[in-house]
Enzyme design. Structure first.
Site, PDB file in Angstrom:
ATOM      1  CG  ASP A 109      -2.245  -3.099  13.995  1.00  0.00           C
ATOM      2  OD1 ASP A 109      -2.107  -1.900  14.265  1.00  0.00           O
ATOM      3  OD2 ASP A 109      -1.833  -3.617  12.934  1.00  0.00           O
ATOM      4  NE  ARG A 159      -3.497   2.907  14.546  1.00  0.00           N
ATOM      5  CZ  ARG A 159      -2.770   1.832  14.218  1.00  0.00           C
ATOM      6  NH1 ARG A 159      -3.338   0.633  14.175  1.00  0.00           N
ATOM      7  NH2 ARG A 159      -1.487   1.951  13.958  1.00  0.00           N
TER       8      ARG A 159
HETATM    9  C1  LIG Z   1      -4.199   3.726  10.440  1.00  0.00           C
HETATM   10  C2  LIG Z   1      -5.254   2.689  10.561  1.00  0.00           C
HETATM   11  C3  LIG Z   1      -5.063   1.622  11.400  1.00  0.00           C
HETATM   12  C4  LIG Z   1      -6.050   0.645  11.539  1.00  0.00           C
HETATM   13  N1  LIG Z   1      -5.877  -0.352  12.457  1.00  0.00           N
HETATM   14  C5  LIG Z   1      -6.874  -1.234  12.659  1.00  0.00           C
HETATM   15  C6  LIG Z   1      -6.801  -2.210  13.689  1.00  0.00           C
HETATM   16  O1  LIG Z   1      -5.828  -2.288  14.426  1.00  0.00           O
HETATM   17  N2  LIG Z   1      -7.843  -3.054  13.838  1.00  0.00           N
HETATM   18  C7  LIG Z   1      -8.961  -2.991  13.043  1.00  0.00           C
HETATM   19  O2  LIG Z   1      -9.895  -3.774  13.241  1.00  0.00           O
HETATM   20  N3  LIG Z   1      -9.039  -2.090  12.036  1.00  0.00           N
HETATM   21  C8  LIG Z   1      -8.045  -1.208  11.837  1.00  0.00           C
HETATM   22  N4  LIG Z   1      -8.157  -0.277  10.846  1.00  0.00           N
HETATM   23  C9  LIG Z   1      -9.241  -0.390   9.819  1.00  0.00           C
HETATM   24  C10 LIG Z   1     -10.510   0.315  10.248  1.00  0.00           C
HETATM   25  O3  LIG Z   1     -11.075  -0.370  11.341  1.00  0.00           O
HETATM   26  C11 LIG Z   1     -11.533   0.370   9.098  1.00  0.00           C
HETATM   27  O4  LIG Z   1     -11.840  -0.910   8.668  1.00  0.00           O
HETATM   28  C12 LIG Z   1     -11.069   1.156   7.894  1.00  0.00           C
HETATM   29  O5  LIG Z   1     -10.303   2.258   8.273  1.00  0.00           O
HETATM   30  C13 LIG Z   1     -12.277   1.684   7.090  1.00  0.00           C
HETATM   31  O6  LIG Z   1     -13.080   2.505   7.882  1.00  0.00           O
HETATM   32  P1  LIG Z   1     -13.160   4.096   7.754  1.00  0.00           P
HETATM   33  O7  LIG Z   1     -13.062   4.648   9.128  1.00  0.00           O
HETATM   34  O8  LIG Z   1     -12.174   4.607   6.812  1.00  0.00           O
HETATM   35  O9  LIG Z   1     -14.640   4.400   7.315  1.00  0.00           O
HETATM   36  P2  LIG Z   1     -15.532   3.928   6.097  1.00  0.00           P
HETATM   37  O10 LIG Z   1     -16.866   4.515   6.383  1.00  0.00           O
HETATM   38  O11 LIG Z   1     -15.438   2.468   5.908  1.00  0.00           O
HETATM   39  O12 LIG Z   1     -14.885   4.635   4.850  1.00  0.00           O
HETATM   40  C14 LIG Z   1     -14.897   6.044   4.675  1.00  0.00           C
HETATM   41  C15 LIG Z   1     -14.350   6.334   3.286  1.00  0.00           C
HETATM   42  O13 LIG Z   1     -12.983   5.945   3.210  1.00  0.00           O
HETATM   43  C16 LIG Z   1     -12.678   5.309   1.976  1.00  0.00           C
HETATM   44  N5  LIG Z   1     -12.346   3.887   2.226  1.00  0.00           N
HETATM   45  C17 LIG Z   1     -12.444   3.231   3.414  1.00  0.00           C
HETATM   46  N6  LIG Z   1     -12.001   1.955   3.286  1.00  0.00           N
HETATM   47  C18 LIG Z   1     -11.638   1.820   2.001  1.00  0.00           C
HETATM   48  C19 LIG Z   1     -11.098   0.735   1.259  1.00  0.00           C
HETATM   49  N7  LIG Z   1     -10.855  -0.443   1.797  1.00  0.00           N
HETATM   50  N8  LIG Z   1     -10.829   0.930  -0.054  1.00  0.00           N
HETATM   51  C20 LIG Z   1     -11.049   2.125  -0.643  1.00  0.00           C
HETATM   52  N9  LIG Z   1     -11.552   3.199   0.017  1.00  0.00           N
HETATM   53  C21 LIG Z   1     -11.836   3.044   1.316  1.00  0.00           C
HETATM   54  C22 LIG Z   1     -13.913   5.462   1.135  1.00  0.00           C
HETATM   55  O14 LIG Z   1     -13.820   6.670   0.416  1.00  0.00           O
HETATM   56  C23 LIG Z   1     -15.019   5.526   2.170  1.00  0.00           C
HETATM   57  O15 LIG Z   1     -16.172   6.191   1.706  1.00  0.00           O
HETATM   58  C24 LIG Z   1      -7.224   0.731  10.747  1.00  0.00           C
HETATM   59  C25 LIG Z   1      -7.416   1.814   9.894  1.00  0.00           C
HETATM   60  C26 LIG Z   1      -6.465   2.794   9.798  1.00  0.00           C
HETATM   61  C27 LIG Z   1      -6.727   3.964   8.930  1.00  0.00           C
END
Ligand SMILES: Cc1cc2nc3c(=O)[nH]c(=O)nc-3n(C[C@H](O)[C@H](O)[C@H](O)COP(=O)(O)OP(=O)(O)OC[C@H]3O[C@@H](n4cnc5c(N)ncnc54)[C@H](O)[C@@H]3O)c2cc1C
Length: 295
Positions: A109, A159
């Protein structure tokens, strides 16, 4: 169980490895793979860092003996990154060797930007020794376009996510619109690169297939459309989402034949992870507060 713990259970599979295996089994029944995260970060001494490696070796064995489909995700600060890169490398090598014996994969990560440089350095060292390791890049960092170009050229398995840490505007784009646009652009670079990979054969190898980690339905659709436009079949990339978020989108993609992997965190150190989930979506905080007031 405290109130906060109950609220966090939406995002965290449970406290022990058996809880996590149960959650993975339920995902696998929905044709979804998993990546397991034994929660923990920023250890303060070598004994804790070494114990983190023991825990992951144990859980890799559990995944294998339970015959569930899951790899693991790790955070380098949990393995002693702040105590010294040699400490961290020693511990992560142990996990990678165990994963290698079990034909499994380890994703590193990406944490806050204070650790980006060291994380990539450690990843690059390990990537010369093991083929079953991948890393994460964050679309909100300005440096990521360059990192991504360099890493795909090195054959790294990446990723892509938007990024979850509170970053200064000198390092990360403060505007969601710009982060989304960058994610879309970087995803295209990854998909373009995946098109040049040799045909995928089952077993043994870990080709650098890209993983697009987002719950953003617009970005998912944009990636699908671009992949179709360049003739890239769905098995050359996968979508990844977090446990407890956008379950219907996960199912929809799996039903359409896309690879879907869900990040399943478990363990007692759930607090920082839960706080990041709250922070990235104000609605979660309102939900938490309204729950408090309803009591
Ligand atoms: C498999 C995976 C691994 C990850 N690994 C890392 C990592 O190593 N380092 C890192 O910095 N980040 C990591 N992340 C987190 C990522 O950076 C984002 O903070 C997170 O995925 C929210 O962004 P989004 O792309 O879903 O978009 P957004 O625009 O934030 O969300 C899109 C939609 O998804 C839903 N959603 C998103 N977040 C939430 C929440 N918390 N609660 C409820 N609904 C939500 C909502 O419906 C929202 O409208 C990871 C995420 C995933 C899915």
């Amino acid at each position: 169980m405290s109130l906060a713990q109950r609220m966090a259970s939406r995002f965290v599979a449970g406290e022990c490895a058996d809880d996590a295996v149960k959650a993975i089994r339920a995902l696998n029944a929905r044709r979804i793979n998993a990546t397991l995260d034994h929660l923990g970060e920023s250890v303060t001494n070598e004994a804790e860092a070494s114990r983190a490696a023991d825990d992951y070796v144990f859980v890799l064995g559990k995944i294998s003996s339970a015959s569930v489909c899951s790899n693991v995700s790790i955070k380098l600060t949990q393995f002693g990154l702040t105590l010294g890169e040699d400490v961290c490398l020693r511990n992560v090598r142990r996990v990678l060797s165990a994963a290698s014996r079990l034909n499994n994969f380890v994703r590193i990560d990406m944490e806050g930007s204070d650790y980006t440089e060291a994380t990539l350095r450690v990843f690059r060292t390990l990537h010369t020794e093991f083929d079953n390791v991948g890393v994460v890049l964050q679309a909100y960092l300005y440096r990521t376009a360059d990192d991504l170009q360099a890493l795909v050229a090195e054959g790294a398995r990446i990723r892509l996510c938007k990024g979850a840490y509170d970053e200064p505007p000198e390092k990360a784009s403060p505007k969601k619109r710009d982060v989304d646009a960058n994610f879309e652009q970087l995803a295209r670079v990854l998909l373009d690169h995946a098109r040049d990979l040799p045909p995928i054969t089952p077993g043994g190898h870990f080709p650098p297939l890209p993983a697009l980690a987002t719950h953003d339905a617009r970005l998912v659709a944009a990636a699908q459309a671009y992949a179709a436009q360049i003739g890239l079949p769905p098995e050359y990339y996968e979508f990844q989402m977090l446990h407890g978020i956008r379950r219907e989108l996960q199912d929809q993609l799996a039903a359409q034949g896309y690879g879907v992997r869900v990040y399943v965190p478990y363990g007692t150190e759930w607090y920082p992870y839960y706080m990041r989930r709250l922070a990235e979506r104000p609605a979660n905080v309102w939900f938490f507060l309204s729950y408090l007031f309803r009591r």
